[in-house]
Design a protein around this motif. Structure first.
Motif, PDB file in Angstrom:
ATOM      1  N   THR B 438      36.053  43.494  46.587  1.00 28.57           N
ATOM      2  CA  THR B 438      37.468  43.094  46.518  1.00 28.57           C
ATOM      3  C   THR B 438      37.608  41.801  45.733  1.00 28.57           C
ATOM      4  O   THR B 438      38.468  41.667  44.855  1.00 28.57           O
ATOM      5  N   CYS B 439      36.757  40.837  46.058  1.00 28.11           N
ATOM      6  CA  CYS B 439      36.844  39.542  45.393  1.00 28.11           C
ATOM      7  C   CYS B 439      36.576  39.695  43.900  1.00 28.11           C
ATOM      8  O   CYS B 439      37.276  39.125  43.060  1.00 28.11           O
ATOM      9  N   LEU B 440      35.543  40.485  43.606  1.00 29.11           N
ATOM     10  CA  LEU B 440      35.154  40.655  42.219  1.00 29.11           C
ATOM     11  C   LEU B 440      36.297  41.274  41.419  1.00 29.11           C
ATOM     12  O   LEU B 440      36.655  40.797  40.346  1.00 29.11           O
ATOM     13  N   ASN B 441      36.907  42.297  42.023  1.00 28.13           N
ATOM     14  CA  ASN B 441      38.038  42.918  41.334  1.00 28.13           C
ATOM     15  C   ASN B 441      39.180  41.936  41.155  1.00 28.13           C
ATOM     16  O   ASN B 441      39.812  41.895  40.097  1.00 28.13           O
ATOM     17  N   GLY B 442      39.415  41.153  42.186  1.00 24.39           N
ATOM     18  CA  GLY B 442      40.470  40.154  42.109  1.00 24.39           C
ATOM     19  C   GLY B 442      40.207  39.165  40.991  1.00 24.39           C
ATOM     20  O   GLY B 442      41.092  38.813  40.214  1.00 24.39           O
ATOM     21  N   LEU B 443      38.945  38.760  40.893  1.00 24.22           N
ATOM     22  CA  LEU B 443      38.585  37.792  39.867  1.00 24.22           C
ATOM     23  C   LEU B 443      38.725  38.399  38.470  1.00 24.22           C
ATOM     24  O   LEU B 443      39.151  37.744  37.524  1.00 24.22           O
ATOM     25  N   VAL B 444      38.366  39.685  38.374  1.00 25.83           N
ATOM     26  CA  VAL B 444      38.483  40.340  37.066  1.00 25.83           C
ATOM     27  C   VAL B 444      39.950  40.370  36.634  1.00 25.83           C
ATOM     28  O   VAL B 444      40.277  40.139  35.473  1.00 25.83           O
ATOM     29  N   SER B 474      28.388  47.098  34.552  1.00 24.08           N
ATOM     30  CA  SER B 474      28.563  47.056  33.095  1.00 24.08           C
ATOM     31  C   SER B 474      30.031  47.087  32.695  1.00 24.08           C
ATOM     32  O   SER B 474      30.414  46.510  31.683  1.00 24.08           O
ATOM     33  N   GLU B 475      30.859  47.725  33.548  1.00 21.76           N
ATOM     34  CA  GLU B 475      32.288  47.764  33.216  1.00 21.76           C
ATOM     35  C   GLU B 475      32.857  46.357  33.113  1.00 21.76           C
ATOM     36  O   GLU B 475      33.600  46.021  32.204  1.00 21.76           O
ATOM     37  N   ILE B 476      32.478  45.535  34.114  1.00 22.80           N
ATOM     38  CA  ILE B 476      33.014  44.173  34.128  1.00 22.80           C
ATOM     39  C   ILE B 476      32.497  43.409  32.911  1.00 22.80           C
ATOM     40  O   ILE B 476      33.241  42.671  32.261  1.00 22.80           O
TER      41      ILE B 476
END
Lengths: 427, 973
Positions: B438-444, B474-476
């Motif tokens: 969740t955090c990673l997506n938020g940061l992205v 790899s997407e990020i």
């Protein structure tokens, strides 16, 4: 402990210095000025700083820095608390604490500082004791002093009760013996857009004005002490009796003092006295926006809401506001981006409204921030928590004092950023 | 202008009132006003040398103004020092201020003033003595060290606690002037530590901390006294004492934190009970038992959490943190959170401490999470600290709330704060695996934010997160590579490059393309980016040399001639490592393993981790570095040092006074003592003695000594009656040789306690027999006559609850049965603590309870003392000034004769007569029952029926009440 004190004004001039041990050169303040340069606002200067040979602990109050220099380990809160006590003593003596007033009363200030610390350790910080040694200046006395060449210093040495009751002087005499207590409460509340209270808490203080002859021993009890969630006391209050019986038992200082402060954790119980309907929107084009505010009474328990002031912290991009108020007046300060709407007494029959347009800086993107709203108000004769004083008894003296309790007023500050509207009420 | 002429008028008004012919002064004042003619200093000098006090004062005020501004006024020293003996108090005070400021620079001249202070040290007024010592000790002139030493020693035995307090301050001054005096000063400290005045306690502990903090042994004997006095010490002293006692406790007690042993609040009680004690021994090999002295400290500091002084609250909080059993620490939470409503600077320090605490003990602050929500008006340093704490508090349960809060912070206009929030989100993501994605997506999502700092910080944090999450991301990375052109912040660019390089095999198509772009812009990049370009090139060369060989060589060539030597170094190193040639030897074989080794993930942890290596609340903790003069907090000793060192010697432990009434069971008492202190027999006696002395010698907090007194068996069976054992000697509690005499004086007045109508047949009257109370000398003895006025027998008459709870009383033994019309007299003791506050308690029968209350007249709180006239005068001499109150009255007609007067006084107050030669002066002496303070009364007959009543005692409240009662007794017809 505290080695030296420097008073510094807003523009960075040192206008007073006092040393309790050997003299420390002003250059020590350079480290402070460096930190001040870095800080965006004076409030942002870190209160505790380190230099190669000293430590600097400062407070910022009334647009002045009180900067103390210490050389060895000392609890920072000890120093900070003391510095605030110095400011409060100045306010008590001179009515305010400003550069002008300090400069005008430099001798009294110096005498006070001399009396408050010995070798850097607090000696007399109770205003009762200080006033016995150094008289506060009054207009009349200043006149008399100028005429007679005397001073505001006590002619004879005080015979104060230094040993037994450090906060009360002896030989207090009044022809009218009175004791007044003001129960003052403030609500901090977070209210979302729909007007629902997200959370609310009540802060209260009991301010006392006690003018009683001799050595009265007072006991104050409450109808509903259980309401009080967290309390802190003036040192005169006997902790043990509070713990055991929930009564305040104390030999009061002479004059004005804060007897206790308390906190009521009321969650949903708090009846928010007013509501504010707000509609602030910005156009997609980014050229401006609209504002529409309406205030109305909610639960006021039959009392009148007075001194209603609504403050809106606008986003940085808002240049000016062109609004119409059905009641009261509004100001918008483009420098601080604060919109103040002073409504005054709230008339439930005719709800006050403020509406109009906002203009934005050219080219600025649509502001993200939803402005936070701050509400201040007054309701006389109402303590919102429902706290009630039961009785006040006096022991140790025979006369009958006049007693009074008021439940009142006062405004404060409280706000939060972002998506909910935050309100601060004081009752 | 206007003010000048006003001044002029005032001057002439002044002048006309004064004696004739001081035109010169008038002129002087003129020049002083308009500041012309003389140089400023000359003018001040003349003013100081004039014989008009107002001029001198004016001059001194201006000089103080100069000093305050930091101007040099040392030139005036000779003129100023002449006024040191001036009678005008304000002038004198200002001269003192000046003297202290410049004495160091003008040592020879400063010596001229010394004799004045030496004289003032002998003044009868304590304030003058104190101020003389203050100034004398502040004069930093080495030559007067012996004089200072002498003055300090003398003042340390002064009878005024205020002077003794000043001498404690002087100790520190002398020590900083001449550290060689240390040993002598320690002697004075040792003496002052024994002082029982609450005024002295804080100051002497401060001196102890500055001069000899290592001499822990000096504290032992005073430990319990300090604990008991604490609540009555002034605020500043409390802070110093609490901090010192924290350090002390860590050297003397064993750790209450032993693993597997949950300390049970009740086992304080339990270990007096021999049965449970034995069971305990069977089940646990080494049960933890808190030293009662340890408990005493915790108990006596706790009420101070309610202090208005934030430093005191913090001091107690840190004491609990460092000394209390784990489950008790949370007692301080609410008070610490309260401090967050105080001034900004207070918040700053408190938040720092909470940040440290919340790392180890999330649970303590989690219920108050909302108190740490950031407000838009908070200054940056407060915001950052709150963010830190919120991050520390995050757990699976509350993370979604916290993240929602964080989302609003990211939008903050304070960009530094928004960046710090992103860091915090990163930390939450690593600490709580549930929310990492969740955090990673938020940061992205934040990568497309409008604000550059937000984007840059997100990149940096994402980089760290990807490292800790080596799964497919790899997407990020691709997403970030696409954004690369838009990102201008160097750190963010460098981070993206590093990521692409590190995971180049996951983005095989994008990586070479990025390198190509970088080769073009290399020269215009910042150094930190250039280094990462070189790294990227090297990694790609090793994994994909086909596509990137030429690019890499090109970049390495650029790097070779870069202006920055770091980049040149790095380039040279990389070239040697990856491009095989004859010189590179063995190392290049390992190039792949060196450059593409799996890297340990960076630790995202709090800046406050391990900060509690510094005692909380200290400056060192705030700065996170050891401040000079910081005293380390030692680790708990594995084995507790000898506990008996804290016992206070008592000369006469009067063991033979076995109670005749009451519930005490001496046999059992001895047994439980045995269990508890499991030491030698002799020590036991000591211990008992110390208890009595600590509870009786300390007038200010009688109830707080309960921990020690509770070890007597009585307290176990009846926890409310905090009566220490009966072995206390009332003689021993008064250190002075002046003994309290037993000289009862009638007529005995009896008072109604309970009327038979309201007592359902039980009536009670009480009187004060005016005898010392045998079981506890600090108690006032009362005799209660119980009468059964009903026609039924009454059963089980006893004492019930009493209030205030702090009240100490000795119960009468229950009356089992009282026949109709019969009466019985029982005696009880109450410690009124030298105040006339009423004692309330329940008088109970088997069927009913009746609330009764006894409010003693002040005269009943005394016991007569026999003094000779000489002793009386000597003692009276010590109780002058503020310890003296007097009034003049006109006596009622019948009271003029000596015998009647004597009788009136002694019936009003339980005092002993002092035999004097005078017919017109009557003297009476007594001691207060609770604290043994001397009370001296003098009645001096004047002409006609006038008389002066004087009361000398340091119990000021009692003095005024006693005076009032005496006035009534003598004036009334």
């Amino acid at each position: 402990m505290i080695h030296s004190l420097f008073l510094i004004n807003h523009s960075g001039d040192i206008f007073l210095e006092k040393h309790w041990k050997s003299v420390i050169g002003r250059s020590v303040c350079d480290y402070f000025f460096e930190a001040k340069e870095k800080a965006a606002e004076p409030e942002d200067v870190p209160p505790v700083l380190q230099t190669p040979h000293h430590y600097l602990i400062s407070i910022y109050r009334d647009r002045l820095f009180f900067l103390s220099v210490i050389q060895t380990e000392a609890p920072p809160l000890f120093v900070i608390e003391f510095l605030h006590r110095v400011v409060e003593t100045f306010q008590d003596y001179f009515g305010e604490c400003s550069e002008t007033v300090i400069k005008d009363n430099v001798v009294t200030v110096y005498e006070l500082l001399e009396e408050m610390l010995d070798n850097g350790f607090p000696l007399a910080t109770e205003s009762n004791i200080l006033k016995e040694m150094i008289r506060p200046p009054t207009i009349l006395r200043t006149m008399v002093n100028t005429l007679t060449g005397t001073s505001n210093f006590e002619e004879r040495l005080p015979s104060g009760q230094l040993s037994t009751i450090p906060w009360r002087r002896s030989g207090v005499k009044y022809t009218n013996n009175e004791a007044y207590f003001d129960v003052i409460e403030e609500i901090d509340a977070i209210v979302d857009k729909s007007g629902t209270t997200v959370c609310a808490e009540i802060q209260g203080v009991i301010e006392a004005c006690v003018k009683l002859t001799g050595m009265p021993d007072l006991t104050l009890s409450f109808m509903n002490p259980r309401l009080l969630d967290d309390v802190s006391f003036h040192p005169c209050v006997r902790f043990k009796r509070w713990e055991a019986e929930r009564v305040l038992s104390f030999i009061p200082p002479d004059g004005n003092f804060t007897l206790m402060s308390y906190h009521v954790n009321a969650q949903n119980l708090v009846a928010i006295p007013v509501y504010v309907k707000q509609n602030i929107s910005f156009f997609e084009s980014g050229s401006g926006g609209r504002l529409d505010l309406t205030a109305g009474p909610k639960q006021t328990m039959g009392k009148t809401v007075e001194g209603l002031v609504i403050t809106v912290h606008m986003p940085k991009a808002v240049l000016s506001a062109s609004l119409t108020a059905t009641q009261g007046s509004y100001t918008y300060d483009p420098a601080t981006k604060v919109l103040v709407w002073d409504i005054g007494r709230l008339n439930p029959q005719k709800l006050p409204n403020l509406r109009g347009s906002l203009s934005l800086q050219a080219g600025a993107p649509k502001p993200e921030d939803n402005p936070s709203i701050n509400i201040a108000l007054k309701i006389q004769q109402l303590a919102i928590s429902g706290l009630k004083v039961n009785r006040l008894d006096m022991y140790g003296e025979k006369y009958k004092p006049f007693k009074g309790v008021k439940y009142v007023t006062k405004a404060g500050k409280f706000q939060r950023p972002a998506c909910v509207a935050i309100s601060h009420f004081s009752t | 202008g206007v003010s000048g002429s006003l001044q002029h008028e005032l001057c002439s008004a002044d002048g006309s009132a004064a004696r004739q012919g001081d035109e010169r002064e008038e002129g002087l004042r003129e020049t002083a006003m308009y500041g012309c003619g003389f140089s400023a200093n000359d003018e001040l000098k003349e003013m100081l040398e004039s014989n008009k006090e107002s001029l001198k004062l004016e001059a001194m005020k201006r000089i103080i103004g100069l000093i305050a501004k930091g101007k040099n006024a040392s030139e005036l020293f000779p003129a100023v020092v002449k006024n040191v003996a001036n009678k005008n108090i304000e002038l004198k005070k200002l001269v003192y201020v000046y003297l202290v400021r410049y004495a160091e620079e003008q040592q020879d001249l400063a010596l001229l003033s010394i004799s004045t202070f030496q004289r003032a040290l002998k003044d009868p007024n304590q304030l003058i003595r104190a101020s003389a010592l203050r100034v004398l000790s502040s004069i930093r002139v080495p030559i007067i060290v012996p004089i200072m030493m002498l003055a300090i020693k003398e003042s340390a035995s002064d009878m005024s606690p205020y002077v003794r307090k000043t001498s404690a301050h002087a100790i520190q001054k002398l020590y900083s002037l001449d550290p060689e005096q240390r040993e002598h000063l320690i002697e004075v400290i040792e003496k002052l530590l024994k002082d029982k005045s609450t005024l002295v306690a804080g100051s002497v502990v401060m001196a102890f901390e500055e001069v000899c903090p290592d001499r822990i042994d000096l504290i032992h004997k005073n430990y319990r006294k300090l604990c008991n006095l604490l609540v009555d010490v002034e605020e500043w002293g409390q802070v110093v004492i609490i901090s010192m006692l924290t350090r002390y406790a860590r050297t003397q007690f064993t750790s209450p934190w032993q693993e597997g042993v949950s300390f049970d609040e009740n086992n304080e009680k339990a270990f007096y009970d021999s049965d449970s004690e034995e069971k305990r021994d069977e089940t646990e090999t080494k049960p933890y038992m808190m030293d009662p002295d340890h408990r005493l400290l915790l108990r006596n500091t706790k009420p101070l959490l309610q202090s208005r002084n934030t430093a005191v609250v913090m001091a107690v909080a840190q004491l609990y943190w460092h000394l209390a059993p784990t489950h008790e620490v949370s007692a301080v939470t609410k008070s610490l959170v309260r401090l967050l409503r105080s001034h900004r600077e207070v918040q700053y320090v408190v938040l720092q401490n909470i940040a440290t605490m919340s790392i180890q003990r999330k649970g303590m602050f989690e219920p108050y999470m909302k108190s740490f929500y950031v407000r838009s008006t908070d200054p940056t340093h407060i915001k950052t600290l709150k963010l830190e704490i919120l991050t520390n508090l995050a757990n699976e349960a509350n993370i979604s709330t916290i993240l929602r809060e964080f989302q609003t912070y990211v939008k903050s206009q304070d960009k530094a704060f928004a960046a710090a929030t992103i860091q915090a989100i990163g930390r939450c993501a690593t600490n709580i695996s549930e929310v990492t994605d969740t955090c990673l997506n938020g940061l992205v999502l934040l990568l497309s934010n409008r604000d550059e700092t937000v984007v840059a910080e997100s990149v940096v944090v994402i980089k760290k997160l990807l490292q800790t999450q080596p799964t497919q991301h790899s997407e990020i990375i691709k997403h970030m590579a696409k954004l690369f052109d838009k990102i201008t912040v160097a750190m963010a660019r460098a981070s993206i490059l590093w990521l692409i390089g590190e995971y180049c095999e996951r983005v095989p198509k994008i990586a070479p393309d990025v390198l190509r772009k970088m080769a073009k812009s290399f020269t215009s990049e910042e150094d930190i980016v250039k280094l990462q370009i070189v790294n990227l090139a090297a990694k790609l060369y090793l994994t994909n040399s086909k596509q990137t060989k030429l690019l890499t060589q090109y970049i390495l060539n650029l790097g070779k001639y870069d202006q920055n030597y770091d980049i040149r170094d790095r380039t040279r190193f990389i070239r040697q490592l990856i491009v095989p040639n004859e010189k590179s030897g063995a190392l290049s074989k390992y190039a792949r393993r060196i450059l593409l080794a799996p890297k340990p993930a960076p630790l995202l942890q709090s800046a406050f981790k391990d900060r509690d290596r510094y005692q909380l609340g200290t400056l060192s903790h705030s700065l996170n570095l050891k401040a000079s003069g910081y005293q380390e907090l030692s680790d708990w000793p594995a084995v507790a040092p000898d506990q008996s060192v804290r016992n206070v010697e008592v000369i006469e432990p009067v063991n033979e006074w076995v109670p005749t009434v009451g519930k005490s069971k001496p046999a059992k008492s001895a047994k439980s003592e045995d269990k508890f202190y499991s030491d030698s027999e002799g020590e036991q006696v000591d211990r008992k003695g110390s208890k009595n002395s600590s509870s009786s010698s300390n007038d200010s907090s009688s109830s707080s000594s309960s921990s020690s007194s509770s070890s007597s068996s009585e307290a176990v069976s009846e926890p409310l009656a905090l009566t220490p054992g009966p072995e206390a000697g009332f003689m021993t509690s008064h250190p002075s040789s002046l003994q309290v005499t037993v000289q009862p004086f009638g007529p005995v007045k009896s008072h109604e306690l309970l009327h038979h109508m309201s007592g359902k047949g039980l009536s009670a009257r009480y009187h004060f027999p005016r005898q010392p109370f045998l079981y506890q000398p600090s108690m006032v003895q009362l005799q209660i006559t119980l009468t059964n006025a009903s026609d039924q027998p009454l059963e089980g008459i006893h004492l019930g609850e009493h209030s205030p709870a702090s009240l100490t009383l000795h119960r009468f033994s229950p009356v089992e049965r009282l026949e109709p019309q019969a009466s019985v007299t029982v005696s009880m003791g109450i410690d009124f603590n030298d105040s006339t506050q009423a004692a309330n308690f329940q008088l109970c029968t088997k069927e009913a309870e009746f609330s009764v209350s006894i409010q003693p007249a002040v005269g009943e709180l005394l016991l007569p003392a026999s003094l000779t006239q000489a002793d009386f005068e000597k003692e009276q001499g010590k109780l002058l000034g503020m310890n003296e109150t007097s009034a003049t009255i006109t006596m009622a007609e019948g009271h003029c004769s000596s015998a009647v007067l004597n009788k009136q006084v002694r019936s009003m107050a339980n005092l002993g007569e002092v035999i004097t030669g005078h017919n017109n002066t009557h003297r009476f002496a007594g001691r207060t029952v609770s604290s043994g303070a001397l009370v001296l009364v003098t009645v001096e007959k004047r002409e006609a029926a006038d008389a002066t009543i004087t009361v000398n005692t340091d119990k000021s409240v009692m003095a005024s009440m006693l005076l009032r009662d005496l006035k009534q007794a003598l004036a009334s017809a």
